[in-house]
Design an enzyme around this catalytic site. Sequence first.
Site, PDB file in Angstrom:
ATOM      1  N   LYS A  26       0.844  -1.195   0.000  1.00 55.14           N
ATOM      2  CA  LYS A  26       0.000   0.000   0.000  1.00 55.14           C
ATOM      3  C   LYS A  26       0.888   1.258   0.000  1.00 55.14           C
ATOM      4  CE  LYS A  26      -3.676  -2.625   0.786  1.00 55.14           C
ATOM      5  NZ  LYS A  26      -4.621  -2.938  -0.299  1.00 55.14           N
ATOM      6  N   HIS A 132      13.942  -6.366  -4.460  1.00 51.87           N
ATOM      7  CA  HIS A 132      13.774  -7.653  -5.147  1.00 51.87           C
ATOM      8  C   HIS A 132      13.881  -7.556  -6.665  1.00 51.87           C
ATOM      9  CE1 HIS A 132      12.771  -9.620  -1.444  1.00 51.87           C
ATOM     10  NE2 HIS A 132      11.666  -8.926  -1.254  1.00 51.87           N
ATOM     11  N   ASP A 167      15.269  -5.707   6.265  1.00 53.67           N
ATOM     12  CA  ASP A 167      13.940  -6.188   5.881  1.00 53.67           C
ATOM     13  C   ASP A 167      13.826  -7.669   6.290  1.00 53.67           C
ATOM     14  OD1 ASP A 167      11.895  -7.321   3.867  1.00 53.67           O
ATOM     15  OD2 ASP A 167      11.841  -5.206   3.322  1.00 53.67           O
ATOM     16  N   HIS A 169      12.676  -9.954   4.498  1.00 52.73           N
ATOM     17  CA  HIS A 169      12.971 -10.731   3.298  1.00 52.73           C
ATOM     18  C   HIS A 169      14.404 -10.492   2.841  1.00 52.73           C
ATOM     19  CE1 HIS A 169       8.529 -10.057   3.169  1.00 52.73           C
ATOM     20  NE2 HIS A 169       8.533 -11.344   2.842  1.00 52.73           N
ATOM     21  N   ASP A 255       8.857  -4.640   7.629  1.00 55.00           N
ATOM     22  CA  ASP A 255       8.160  -5.908   7.823  1.00 55.00           C
ATOM     23  C   ASP A 255       8.883  -6.829   8.796  1.00 55.00           C
ATOM     24  OD1 ASP A 255      10.230  -6.305   6.080  1.00 55.00           O
ATOM     25  OD2 ASP A 255       9.025  -7.091   4.431  1.00 55.00           O
ATOM     26  N   ARG A 261       1.793  -7.862   8.618  1.00 52.49           N
ATOM     27  CA  ARG A 261       0.894  -8.778   7.901  1.00 52.49           C
ATOM     28  C   ARG A 261       1.645  -9.927   7.235  1.00 52.49           C
ATOM     29  NH1 ARG A 261      -2.818  -5.746   3.710  1.00 52.49           N
ATOM     30  NH2 ARG A 261      -3.517  -7.908   3.346  1.00 52.49           N
TER      31      ARG A 261
END
Length: 425
Positions: A26, A132, A167, A169, A255, A261
């Site tokens: 978002k 990414h 992060d 990830h 995140d 989430r």
Amino acid sequence: MTKQRISYFYHPEISHFYYGPSHPMKPHRLKLAHHLILAYGLYKDMECYRPHPASAGEMTQFHSEEYVTFLQKAMPDNLKARFNAGEFTDCPVFDGLFEFTQLNTGASLDGAVQLAQNQADICINWSGGLHHAKKSEASGFCYINDIVLAILELLKVHARVLYIDIDVHHGDGVEEAFYCTDRVMTFSLHKYGDFFPGTGDSADIGAKEGEGFSVNAPLTNGMTDETYRELFRPVMSKIMEVYQPGAIVLQCGADSLGQDRLGCFNLTLKGHGDCVKFVKSFGVPTLVLGGGGYTIRNVARCWCYETSVLLDKEISDDIPFNDYYEYYAPDFKLHLKPEPMENLNTPESLEAVRVDILEQLQSLQGAPSVGMQQVPPQFKVQNEHAEGMNDGGAQDDVREKGPGRTKDGQGIRKEHESELYDNVD
């Protein structure tokens, strides 16, 4: 210590783009963060800039021309999925996609240029950090890798650049781009295992000239502030000792906070911000970027708090009233409490990760050197003259009307009867 010069980049249109109703990314979170920064008055201590939209030419410094052209032309209603972008991928084609990539990429490039030209000590772009994206492929909600482009800009003047990724990830796109060079060291702490993107094992250390310069800390669910700090600080200290970078790019994906989430760590703002504080303490020119973060009220909290950390400003835990005040109900507090979840990272597993990384860094033969040639031109040319005075503008080749002088500079060129001239009726 001299007060650091801090630049902040934000474009008011960046938050208006929309990935789609069920998509976790978002861009609206950027407006929430910006309004918190305004409400706390942090903007008063920074130089604030509206970034330029990056051009396709700037993007092709890393990405393939075919891929960038595809992004320029891609529209939701005329698209066949290509380059991992489109329907049934995690990278949808939405209205204004290319304009969105232009804004977040332009802000990172502007920050890199300021650092390279010594116009700032720290540059902040919370819309960047899209780690990414690959050379010819979208991935993980990312289309253009603004981080790689910013690092390439910094490499014009710095022999070595350190990239740090906190992060949840793995920063696979950045690692892949610089996997075979020793001029960029990448350091990523991330969830590893059955988790996107599935890369970032501790055995992935680089190749060829870059062997040893990719540093990965594979972790699992439940990382707390204390365990994260005990791993991050000693590794960072060793990296700075061994590698001695001329500039740092820090990706602050939110995140890795608890309650995210998509994330599975349990960091609070203070634990996440401690990494920012520690990196800042080395006094190296630093580009600070955003990244992931899918509980948008907490993303805004995080990046506002980390802005205050970079400014050395204490801010209240009570969130001041702003246009998005209701997002922070029911407590309207800045800081988060840890979730009641188990930390699956045992002391033994964390010690093994730490020892592996420190041994990898110890094996490096000091900071690599590079013969620096003439510095290439910056992306953005500062125009000091009016249009048409050799400033790279469209009118540079326009000459004054008239026959002009002869080749040797003497006399006046004669008009020939077989030629057409402007002054002919």
